[in-house]
Design a protein around this motif. Structure first.
Motif, mmCIF file in Angstrom:
data_model
loop_
_atom_site.group_PDB
_atom_site.id
_atom_site.type_symbol
_atom_site.label_atom_id
_atom_site.label_comp_id
_atom_site.label_asym_id
_atom_site.label_seq_id
_atom_site.Cartn_x
_atom_site.Cartn_y
_atom_site.Cartn_z
ATOM 1 N N THR A 1 0.830 -1.205 0.000
ATOM 2 C CA THR A 1 0.000 0.000 0.000
ATOM 3 C C THR A 1 0.862 1.250 0.000
ATOM 4 O O THR A 1 1.795 1.371 0.790
ATOM 5 N N VAL A 2 0.536 2.165 -0.899
ATOM 6 C CA VAL A 2 1.186 3.472 -0.959
ATOM 7 C C VAL A 2 0.117 4.527 -0.698
ATOM 8 O O VAL A 2 -0.859 4.639 -1.452
ATOM 9 N N TRP A 3 0.301 5.283 0.372
ATOM 10 C CA TRP A 3 -0.622 6.365 0.708
ATOM 11 C C TRP A 3 -0.125 7.654 0.056
ATOM 12 O O TRP A 3 1.029 8.037 0.218
ATOM 13 N N LEU A 4 -0.999 8.307 -0.684
ATOM 14 C CA LEU A 4 -0.665 9.550 -1.385
ATOM 15 C C LEU A 4 -1.434 10.698 -0.741
ATOM 16 O O LEU A 4 -2.585 10.547 -0.330
ATOM 17 N N TRP A 5 -0.771 11.842 -0.661
ATOM 18 C CA TRP A 5 -1.437 13.035 -0.114
ATOM 19 C C TRP A 5 -0.893 14.275 -0.789
ATOM 20 O O TRP A 5 0.316 14.435 -0.980
ATOM 21 N N SER A 6 -1.810 15.169 -1.174
ATOM 22 C CA SER A 6 -1.446 16.433 -1.807
ATOM 23 C C SER A 6 -1.990 17.580 -0.969
ATOM 24 O O SER A 6 -3.178 17.617 -0.644
ATOM 25 N N ASP A 7 -1.112 18.512 -0.614
ATOM 26 C CA ASP A 7 -1.462 19.655 0.232
ATOM 27 C C ASP A 7 -2.405 20.597 -0.517
ATOM 28 O O ASP A 7 -2.143 20.970 -1.662
ATOM 29 N N ALA A 8 -3.502 20.956 0.133
ATOM 30 C CA ALA A 8 -4.471 21.890 -0.468
ATOM 31 C C ALA A 8 -4.621 23.154 0.360
ATOM 32 O O ALA A 8 -5.623 23.854 0.251
ATOM 33 N N SER A 9 -3.628 23.474 1.194
ATOM 34 C CA SER A 9 -3.707 24.677 2.014
ATOM 35 C C SER A 9 -3.455 25.924 1.165
ATOM 36 O O SER A 9 -2.927 25.842 0.056
ATOM 37 N N PRO A 10 -3.831 27.109 1.647
ATOM 38 C CA PRO A 10 -3.786 28.331 0.833
ATOM 39 C C PRO A 10 -2.427 28.653 0.216
ATOM 40 O O PRO A 10 -2.372 29.191 -0.893
ATOM 41 N N SER A 11 -1.335 28.360 0.904
ATOM 42 C CA SER A 11 -0.024 28.699 0.338
ATOM 43 C C SER A 11 0.246 27.947 -0.963
ATOM 44 O O SER A 11 1.043 28.382 -1.788
ATOM 45 N N MET A 12 -0.431 26.806 -1.149
ATOM 46 C CA MET A 12 -0.221 26.019 -2.358
ATOM 47 C C MET A 12 -0.860 26.658 -3.584
ATOM 48 O O MET A 12 -0.553 26.283 -4.718
ATOM 49 N N PHE A 13 -1.735 27.642 -3.386
ATOM 50 C CA PHE A 13 -2.361 28.320 -4.520
ATOM 51 C C PHE A 13 -1.443 29.380 -5.137
ATOM 52 O O PHE A 13 -1.780 29.971 -6.162
ATOM 53 N N TYR A 14 -0.295 29.605 -4.519
ATOM 54 C CA TYR A 14 0.596 30.650 -5.015
ATOM 55 C C TYR A 14 1.148 30.298 -6.395
ATOM 56 O O TYR A 14 1.538 29.163 -6.664
#
Length: 302
Positions: free
Chosen positions: A94-107
């Motif tokens: 199993t490979v767990w994937l996660w992508s940050d969706a916090s406001p700084s990522m919209f830059y």
């Protein structure tokens, strides 16, 4: 743009607007992810030992009690022995994937073709595509339980359309020992908060791969003259009369933070990949693919 403290946001409307924007972009990002994955996939994950798999490994004598379905009758007909056709062992994990969706990522600066969040999603979905085609189980914390399916990337994108958690760090309490975790983020969290989170992850016995997504302006600090910087997390505003006077100290602190995180990963035997949004996504994906498939001992990729 300021490296600021990640804090909880009270403005629900902004959060919903970001979620809607992310959902609208996901179909196109999935297509781009599949295109990039196709350039990297090279038939990996054979384990080079006998077991359950698709690739032929060796013939060996039949042992009483084994299933008759495993006998290779054509090979056995050549002499007086009965042979079993062994296949190369392939263990789906199993490979767990996660992508940050916090406001700084919209830059997104004028030097980048897309935002940090968009690039993180493309890389994550491309990795999901590769893993799914390789027969691995993929999962996303609080969104999708581990699933082994050829269309795993499409399933993940569909789940994210309807249920994308807006958190600064994921809840990985469901991750089991010996799993792999791949985190896509700018990692602009307070270092003590971030290392505390990673310490908890390390104690669970998992192996993590951190992919830092950076806008080129965040690395180079190209600003001069009077510039207003706003922290997207807290809304704090800093007005610099001569922004260039901050450049050297900013770059020193920015790189020191990155080096600390890279050293931390190296000590744990994890991998740390740096990717700028003005560079090809395929090169980053190939490095991450190598880290997962070859069982690297850890280190910082530059």
């Amino acid at each position: 743009m300021v490296i600021g403290t990640k804090v909880s946001r009270a403005d629900i409307r902004d959060s919903l607007a970001r979620a809607h924007e992310r959902a609208a972009a996901l179909p196109d990002l999935l297509v781009e992810a599949q295109r990039i994955a196709n350039t990297v996939i090279s038939g990996w994950h054979g384990r080079r030992k006998s077991g359950t798999g698709d690739n032929f490994w060796e013939f060996r004598p039949y042992v009483n009690g084994e299933s008759l379905a495993r006998i290779d009758w054509r090979r056995s007909a050549r002499d007086d022995h009965t042979y079993v056709r062994d296949r190369e062992w392939e263990s789906a994990h199993t490979v767990w994937l996660w992508s940050d969706a916090s406001p700084s990522m919209f830059y997104r600066s004028t030097r980048a073709p897309l935002s940090k969040e968009a690039r993180a999603l493309v890389l994550m979905l491309a990795m999901a595509e590769i893993l799914s085609r390789s027969g691995e189980r993929i999962a996303f914390p609080q969104v999708m339980r581990p699933v082994c399916a050829r269309n795993g990337a499409e399933r993940l994108a569909t789940q994210l359309l309807h249920n994308a958690p807006d958190v600064t760090l994921p809840d990985l309490s469901d991750v089991q020992r010996f799993s792999e975790v791949v985190l896509f983020s700018d990692f602009l969290h307070p270092l003590d908060e971030l290392t505390a989170f990673l310490d908890r992850l390390a104690r669970r016995g998992v192996r993590a791969h951190l992919v830092e997504i950076a806008d080129p302006a965040e690395e180079t600090f190209p600003y001069t003259g009077r510039v207003e910087f706003r922290d997207p997390e807290s809304g704090t505003i800093l007005v610099a009369g001569r922004a260039e006077t901050y450049a050297d100290e900013y770059r020193r602190l920015y790189l020191a933070r990155r080096d600390s995180l890279a050293d931390y990963c190296t000590r744990l035997g994890w991998t740390f990949t740096i990717h700028r949004t003005d560079r090809p996504a395929a090169s980053c994906l190939a490095r991450l693919h190598a880290a997962l498939s070859l069982g690297m001992s850890g280190g910082a990729w530059r």
